[in-house]
Motif scaffolding. Sequence first.
Motif, PDB file in Angstrom:
ATOM      1  N   ARG A 229      15.684  22.040  29.826  1.00 62.24           N
ATOM      2  CA  ARG A 229      16.838  21.982  28.915  1.00 62.24           C
ATOM      3  C   ARG A 229      16.430  21.234  27.653  1.00 62.24           C
ATOM      4  N   ALA A 230      16.633  21.820  26.517  1.00 63.10           N
ATOM      5  CA  ALA A 230      16.312  21.125  25.261  1.00 63.10           C
ATOM      6  C   ALA A 230      17.520  21.205  24.335  1.00 63.10           C
ATOM      7  N   ARG A 231      17.793  20.070  23.654  1.00 67.20           N
ATOM      8  CA  ARG A 231      18.905  20.069  22.707  1.00 67.20           C
ATOM      9  C   ARG A 231      18.349  19.662  21.340  1.00 67.20           C
ATOM     10  N   THR A 232      18.645  20.472  20.385  1.00 67.06           N
ATOM     11  CA  THR A 232      18.127  20.215  19.038  1.00 67.06           C
ATOM     12  C   THR A 232      19.105  20.766  18.014  1.00 67.06           C
ATOM     13  N   PRO A 233      19.177  20.144  16.821  1.00 63.65           N
ATOM     14  CA  PRO A 233      20.056  20.688  15.783  1.00 63.65           C
ATOM     15  C   PRO A 233      19.479  21.973  15.177  1.00 63.65           C
ATOM     16  N   ASP A 234      18.204  22.252  15.453  1.00 62.08           N
ATOM     17  CA  ASP A 234      17.545  23.375  14.784  1.00 62.08           C
ATOM     18  C   ASP A 234      16.989  24.343  15.821  1.00 62.08           C
ATOM     19  N   ALA A 235      17.874  24.985  16.547  1.00 64.13           N
ATOM     20  CA  ALA A 235      17.494  25.785  17.712  1.00 64.13           C
ATOM     21  C   ALA A 235      16.558  26.944  17.359  1.00 64.13           C
ATOM     22  N   GLU A 236      16.823  27.623  16.266  1.00 62.41           N
ATOM     23  CA  GLU A 236      16.021  28.812  15.930  1.00 62.41           C
ATOM     24  C   GLU A 236      14.580  28.447  15.638  1.00 62.41           C
ATOM     25  N   LYS A 237      14.408  27.336  14.934  1.00 58.64           N
ATOM     26  CA  LYS A 237      13.062  26.904  14.567  1.00 58.64           C
ATOM     27  C   LYS A 237      12.249  26.545  15.827  1.00 58.64           C
ATOM     28  N   LEU A 238      12.929  25.870  16.769  1.00 64.95           N
ATOM     29  CA  LEU A 238      12.243  25.503  18.013  1.00 64.95           C
ATOM     30  C   LEU A 238      11.866  26.753  18.806  1.00 64.95           C
ATOM     31  N   ASP A 253      26.599  24.904  26.628  1.00 66.58           N
ATOM     32  CA  ASP A 253      26.987  23.710  25.880  1.00 66.58           C
ATOM     33  C   ASP A 253      26.168  23.533  24.598  1.00 66.58           C
ATOM     34  N   GLY A 254      25.507  24.596  24.136  1.00 64.91           N
ATOM     35  CA  GLY A 254      24.752  24.518  22.890  1.00 64.91           C
ATOM     36  C   GLY A 254      23.306  24.143  23.086  1.00 64.91           C
ATOM     37  N   ALA A 255      22.916  23.705  24.283  1.00 58.44           N
ATOM     38  CA  ALA A 255      21.516  23.385  24.539  1.00 58.44           C
ATOM     39  C   ALA A 255      20.740  24.679  24.790  1.00 58.44           C
ATOM     40  N   LEU A 256      19.400  24.577  24.731  1.00 61.49           N
ATOM     41  CA  LEU A 256      18.576  25.746  25.019  1.00 61.49           C
ATOM     42  C   LEU A 256      18.051  25.622  26.443  1.00 61.49           C
ATOM     43  N   LEU A 257      18.043  26.726  27.155  1.00 58.91           N
ATOM     44  CA  LEU A 257      17.450  26.720  28.490  1.00 58.91           C
ATOM     45  C   LEU A 257      16.147  27.501  28.404  1.00 58.91           C
ATOM     46  N   VAL A 258      15.043  26.819  28.681  1.00 64.37           N
ATOM     47  CA  VAL A 258      13.728  27.437  28.505  1.00 64.37           C
ATOM     48  C   VAL A 258      13.066  27.613  29.869  1.00 64.37           C
ATOM     49  N   THR A 259      12.619  28.803  30.150  1.00 63.39           N
ATOM     50  CA  THR A 259      11.836  29.005  31.367  1.00 63.39           C
ATOM     51  C   THR A 259      10.479  29.567  30.990  1.00 63.39           C
ATOM     52  N   GLY A 260       9.511  29.391  31.861  1.00 62.38           N
ATOM     53  CA  GLY A 260       8.173  29.936  31.623  1.00 62.38           C
ATOM     54  C   GLY A 260       7.185  28.911  31.115  1.00 62.38           C
ATOM     55  N   VAL A 261       7.670  27.843  30.544  1.00 64.76           N
ATOM     56  CA  VAL A 261       6.780  26.747  30.130  1.00 64.76           C
ATOM     57  C   VAL A 261       7.358  25.433  30.605  1.00 64.76           C
ATOM     58  N   ASP A 262       6.540  24.380  30.678  1.00 64.34           N
ATOM     59  CA  ASP A 262       7.064  23.107  31.158  1.00 64.34           C
ATOM     60  C   ASP A 262       7.538  22.215  30.009  1.00 64.34           C
ATOM     61  N   GLY A 267       8.039  19.939  24.222  1.00 64.95           N
ATOM     62  CA  GLY A 267       7.955  18.756  23.372  1.00 64.95           C
ATOM     63  C   GLY A 267       6.875  18.912  22.308  1.00 64.95           C
ATOM     64  N   ALA A 268       5.717  19.435  22.720  1.00 62.68           N
ATOM     65  CA  ALA A 268       4.610  19.618  21.783  1.00 62.68           C
ATOM     66  C   ALA A 268       4.981  20.625  20.698  1.00 62.68           C
ATOM     67  N   ALA A 269       5.654  21.706  21.117  1.00 62.64           N
ATOM     68  CA  ALA A 269       6.069  22.726  20.150  1.00 62.64           C
ATOM     69  C   ALA A 269       7.029  22.142  19.131  1.00 62.64           C
ATOM     70  N   ALA A 270       7.948  21.285  19.607  1.00 61.81           N
ATOM     71  CA  ALA A 270       8.924  20.649  18.720  1.00 61.81           C
ATOM     72  C   ALA A 270       8.213  19.756  17.715  1.00 61.81           C
ATOM     73  N   LEU A 271       7.187  19.035  18.173  1.00 59.98           N
ATOM     74  CA  LEU A 271       6.435  18.147  17.292  1.00 59.98           C
ATOM     75  C   LEU A 271       5.715  18.959  16.216  1.00 59.98           C
ATOM     76  N   ARG A 272       5.094  20.059  16.663  1.00 65.58           N
ATOM     77  CA  ARG A 272       4.363  20.920  15.711  1.00 65.58           C
ATOM     78  C   ARG A 272       5.299  21.469  14.643  1.00 65.58           C
ATOM     79  N   ALA A 273       6.503  21.883  15.078  1.00 64.77           N
ATOM     80  CA  ALA A 273       7.429  22.505  14.136  1.00 64.77           C
ATOM     81  C   ALA A 273       8.220  21.470  13.348  1.00 64.77           C
ATOM     82  N   GLY A 274       8.092  20.191  13.718  1.00 62.92           N
ATOM     83  CA  GLY A 274       8.829  19.126  13.054  1.00 62.92           C
ATOM     84  C   GLY A 274      10.328  19.204  13.328  1.00 62.92           C
ATOM     85  N   VAL A 275      10.677  19.625  14.540  1.00 61.09           N
ATOM     86  CA  VAL A 275      12.098  19.753  14.910  1.00 61.09           C
ATOM     87  C   VAL A 275      12.539  18.502  15.678  1.00 61.09           C
ATOM     88  N   GLU A 276      13.709  18.019  15.333  1.00 61.11           N
ATOM     89  CA  GLU A 276      14.268  16.846  16.001  1.00 61.11           C
ATOM     90  C   GLU A 276      14.722  17.222  17.423  1.00 61.11           C
TER      91      GLU A 276
END
Lengths: 302, 286
Positions: A229-238, A253-262, A267-276
């Motif tokens: 589960r990931a919550r971010t203000p910039d969902a598309e970018k993530l 509830d507005g969060a993203l549910l991600v399957t297939g990766v851990d 977290g690393a992808a968010a850091l690379r994209a500069g997403v909060e």
Amino acid sequence: MSDGQIVISGLSKRYRSVRAVDNLSLTVEPGRVTGFLGPNGAGKTTTLRMLLDLVTPTGGSATISGRRYADLTQPLRHVGAVLEASSAHRGRTGRNHLRVICAAAGFPPRRVDEMLHLVGLTPAGRRKFKGYSLGMRQRLGIAQAMLGDPKVLILDEPANGLDPEGIRWMRDLLTRLAEEGRTVLVSSHLLSEMQMLADDVVIIANGRLVTHGTVSTVVDGIAHPGTVRARTPDAEKLAAALDADATVTPGSDGALLVTGVDAPAVGAAALRAGVELHELVTERPDLERAFLELTSGKAGVR
Amino acid sequence: MSVSTAELDRARAGALGLIRSELLKIRTTNAWWWFALGMLGWTLIALAFNMWFAYFAFNDPGMLGPEAGGFTSPEYHASNIYTSGQFLGLMFVMLIGILMVTNEFFHQTATATFLTTPRRTVVIMSKLVTAVLIGMAFAVVITAIDLAAGAVFFHTQDLGTMLGEWPVQRAILLNLVAFGVWTIFGVAIGTLITNQLAATITAAVLYLVGTQLAQVAFFVLSAWLDSEAVLHWQVIVPSTASQVMTLGGEGIPGSPEWWVGALVLLGYAVVAGVVGTLITRKRDIS
Ligand SMILES: Nc1ncnc2c1ncn2[C@@H]1O[C@H](COP(=O)(O)OP(=O)(O)OP(=O)(O)O)[C@@H](O)[C@H]1O
Ligand SMILES: [Mg+2]
């Protein structure tokens, strides 16, 4: 007294056209709490009653410490049971109900007050059973089961009707009893409670065994790995930053549910994209989810 | 001091413990109290009526009509008065026997009972023994009341106590036996019909009107077959057998000896008890 192992082999019960229990085989080990799960009408109560020689099987056998219940020399000393419909005479006090059992089993009458104290029914014990709440009836059932300080405990939905404090008390009691080396077999529909309490689980549906093992093997055994589960203000970018293995679905509830990766990959992808990131958790599959998947399509009251 | 595990290990379920448990089941509910009151009330009514009847038979036989001849015998009245309360008393103890079994199913205490004593035959046996004890206890109390009141009555009639006569003594003893047998019946009926309402109503109706119904049926049958001998067979109806046993068959044409009634009653009690036990052993408790 022998070991307290419960062995059920090829056990079957047929009521006219209904196969309430169908060739069920399993063993329940001492020193552990075993959760006995299954949808309504799966055959849990019927299995437990056959184990206690209250219902005659149409096939197979069930033994406790290598003996049929009726062949135990001191049944109540060896096995304590709280059954769904265990009940007392409406006009009799809880205390007198226990005295009747103590007399028949030959236990010292003092034991009655000790057990009432154990389950917190000391004052209510002198009132008539008809005035008892559901939780008080369950407590009386537990007091009854504990009269002989048994090696094996068999409980059919004992948490039914207990208040939160009562449920916690029961959890502590059963855990302690298992730690003392006793066998605890408990049926329940409260899966989160079972996840906390049980060491092993048995799941049945339609009278047949679905799975049997430790809680973690059963939960991990279902095909899906955890959802992140990931919550971010910039969902598309993530979503764009995640690699191709990931499947992203928007949660309610507005969060993203991600399957297939851990989670670290997200977290690393968010850091690379500069997403909060405001939230990042791995949702482990739990017993409830495993239960629903394993019994889906097999549920349905017969 | 708390109960030690050693004490629990030593505990054994003996016959005495099981009987104590069954007695406790009865003492800890209110029903027996109502039965005791009912039985006491009925006994007092029956006593008053029987003494009134005897008084007129001794002092003013004309009032009883031209056929009063047989009813002026003091022995007959002594047997009657010293067993006052028998008619409904037997029904009450039978109902107690029925409730001892059907209560277990009605209140679902059969689960606890059979978990404690998984050998179901042993449970039924302890119920039978307990039932007989209770039936006897009630009979002893009723008989004590009858003896006290009856002895005073016969003194006022200048007849002594009448207790020296064998037929009177026999009637009193057989009355006690009848109470025991009818409680056994009750337990057996309870195991045959576990539905409380069905069992109590069936048994009470059969007891109260069974004798009369059977009498009518036997008269019709006897007229139809043109045979007096058929009437002798009335003794196969349990309530008639009971009457034959305790009253030596007064008022029943061609009545057999008292012991025929006793044997018939015993036969029924054994058959009902065995069939009921076999059924209970097979029954699923769910
Ligand atoms: N005495 C009976 N007569 C006929 N059918 C019965 C009887 N007892 C149970 N059944 C049937 O056997 C099946 C299993 O019932 P059982 O009570 O064992 O289920 P369960 O797993 O305890 O269900 P629940 O979770 O609702 O308590 C059901 O289909 C039920 O209808
Ligand atoms: Mg059930």
